[in-house]
Motif scaffolding. Sequence first.
Motif, PDB file in Angstrom:
ATOM      1  N   GLN A 188     -13.668  35.363   8.538  1.00 27.04           N
ATOM      2  CA  GLN A 188     -14.544  36.526   8.576  1.00 27.04           C
ATOM      3  C   GLN A 188     -14.029  37.649   7.688  1.00 27.04           C
ATOM      4  OE1 GLN A 188     -17.480  36.554  10.174  1.00 27.04           O
ATOM      5  NE2 GLN A 188     -17.886  38.514   9.214  1.00 27.04           N
ATOM      6  N   ILE A 202     -15.434  37.173   4.331  1.00 31.79           N
ATOM      7  CA  ILE A 202     -16.846  37.534   4.283  1.00 31.79           C
ATOM      8  C   ILE A 202     -17.009  39.044   4.232  1.00 31.79           C
ATOM      9  CG2 ILE A 202     -19.020  37.475   5.573  1.00 31.79           C
ATOM     10  CD1 ILE A 202     -18.158  34.749   6.657  1.00 31.79           C
ATOM     11  N   ASP A 203     -16.255  39.759   5.101  1.00 28.23           N
ATOM     12  CA  ASP A 203     -16.408  41.200   5.186  1.00 28.23           C
ATOM     13  C   ASP A 203     -15.988  41.901   3.915  1.00 28.23           C
ATOM     14  OD1 ASP A 203     -15.514  41.486   8.729  1.00 28.23           O
ATOM     15  OD2 ASP A 203     -17.375  40.946   7.740  1.00 28.23           O
ATOM     16  N   SER A 249     -16.557  40.780   0.923  1.00 27.64           N
ATOM     17  CA  SER A 249     -17.469  40.451  -0.154  1.00 27.64           C
ATOM     18  C   SER A 249     -18.445  41.599  -0.396  1.00 27.64           C
ATOM     19  CB  SER A 249     -18.270  39.191   0.191  1.00 27.64           C
ATOM     20  OG  SER A 249     -17.406  38.084   0.368  1.00 27.64           O
ATOM     21  N   LYS A 282     -21.883  43.553  -0.585  1.00 31.96           N
ATOM     22  CA  LYS A 282     -23.002  43.486   0.352  1.00 31.96           C
ATOM     23  C   LYS A 282     -24.339  43.610  -0.385  1.00 31.96           C
ATOM     24  CE  LYS A 282     -19.894  44.052   3.731  1.00 31.96           C
ATOM     25  NZ  LYS A 282     -18.690  44.276   2.938  1.00 31.96           N
ATOM     26  N   GLU A 301     -31.437  40.374   9.204  1.00 33.37           N
ATOM     27  CA  GLU A 301     -30.876  41.476   8.416  1.00 33.37           C
ATOM     28  C   GLU A 301     -31.937  42.203   7.582  1.00 33.37           C
ATOM     29  OE1 GLU A 301     -27.589  38.731   9.411  1.00 33.37           O
ATOM     30  OE2 GLU A 301     -29.568  38.430   8.505  1.00 33.37           O
ATOM     31  N   ASN A 359     -26.872  34.537  -1.857  1.00 32.91           N
ATOM     32  CA  ASN A 359     -25.844  34.072  -0.919  1.00 32.91           C
ATOM     33  C   ASN A 359     -24.881  33.102  -1.600  1.00 32.91           C
ATOM     34  OD1 ASN A 359     -26.485  35.493   1.434  1.00 32.91           O
ATOM     35  ND2 ASN A 359     -28.041  34.018   2.033  1.00 32.91           N
ATOM     36  N   TYR A 373     -22.426  37.020  -2.060  1.00 30.59           N
ATOM     37  CA  TYR A 373     -22.764  38.265  -1.375  1.00 30.59           C
ATOM     38  C   TYR A 373     -22.886  38.037   0.134  1.00 30.59           C
ATOM     39  CZ  TYR A 373     -23.919  40.922  -5.614  1.00 30.59           C
ATOM     40  OH  TYR A 373     -23.863  41.600  -6.803  1.00 30.59           O
ATOM     41  N   ASN A 374     -22.631  39.107   0.875  1.00 32.75           N
ATOM     42  CA  ASN A 374     -22.808  39.108   2.325  1.00 32.75           C
ATOM     43  C   ASN A 374     -24.037  39.953   2.648  1.00 32.75           C
ATOM     44  OD1 ASN A 374     -22.403  38.911   5.101  1.00 32.75           O
ATOM     45  ND2 ASN A 374     -20.961  40.622   5.139  1.00 32.75           N
TER      46      ASN A 374
END
Length: 289
Positions: A52, A55-56, A58, A60, A89, A269, A273-274
């Motif tokens: 995670q 991911i965080d 990356s 946005k 989202e 994706n 990108y997140n």
Amino acid sequence: MEKAIKVILLILLVLTMQACKNDNKKTDDDTSKDSLLASMETIQVIERSPDQDIIDSSPKFSIVIDDFGNYNEKVKDSLLIQFCQLPEEVTFAVLPNLAYTERVMDLAIDYSHDVIIHVPMEPTNKSVNPGKEYIRPSDDEITIINKLNDFHKQVSKAVGINNHMGSLATADSTTMETVLNWCHANDLFFIDSATSTQTVAYSLAKQMSVPTAKRAIFLDVPNPTATNVDKYIERMKKYYKYEKDILIITHCTSKERLDNLKYFIEEVNKIGYNMVKASQMLELQEKPI
């Protein structure tokens, strides 16, 4: 003779004790090495996780879909339902004063989407109709506030607002100060759709400490074609190199736009990108390219 035997036995006892001592030392050394290796393995596992964190870190991106309010959700396979089935989202910008304004708001929330008020504002082009009621620079403060209150009453579960058209209104500081003060009083964020290079809305919102973000890409401008979307995907690859967070706006008025949006999300994706909600982009803007 007996004395000699005792001496021999004493020597054997000493040698036996020494051997045991050496064995114990070797065992202790091996145990220490094993413990060290075990510790190193534990550290390595910690360093590899959690995923995670990757991911965080990356870049946005977030999606706002404008112009909702005209679709009847009672039709099972309606375009509205298909938009609602997009990832949660995605944020829905709902226009006031349309046939299904409140129903669309409720349905979007049922599908876990955030809803914002798509506030009609006066454009520079007088031939374009922004809607039944809209914010004008010629309006006084009370008139603007009354209009915003009416819009908010219709889209009461909104978490923010963005401008519908508004190239003239968003370029007027006095008008936007009133709008942004109203946002602050109602605990709503403001997204500048950036329909004009003359907009002061985003910079003014930051000065006034109103949570804000600014549109970087209109996915269906100049046209809603796959070729156009491919150009924006290439641009996203460039932005990714600079770890730039991107807010994208598109519209809900055709199946072609929906299909292009699905394709865009899938490809972006893949870039790395997140995807986050627009409300999570408010403090992530302004990373320099």
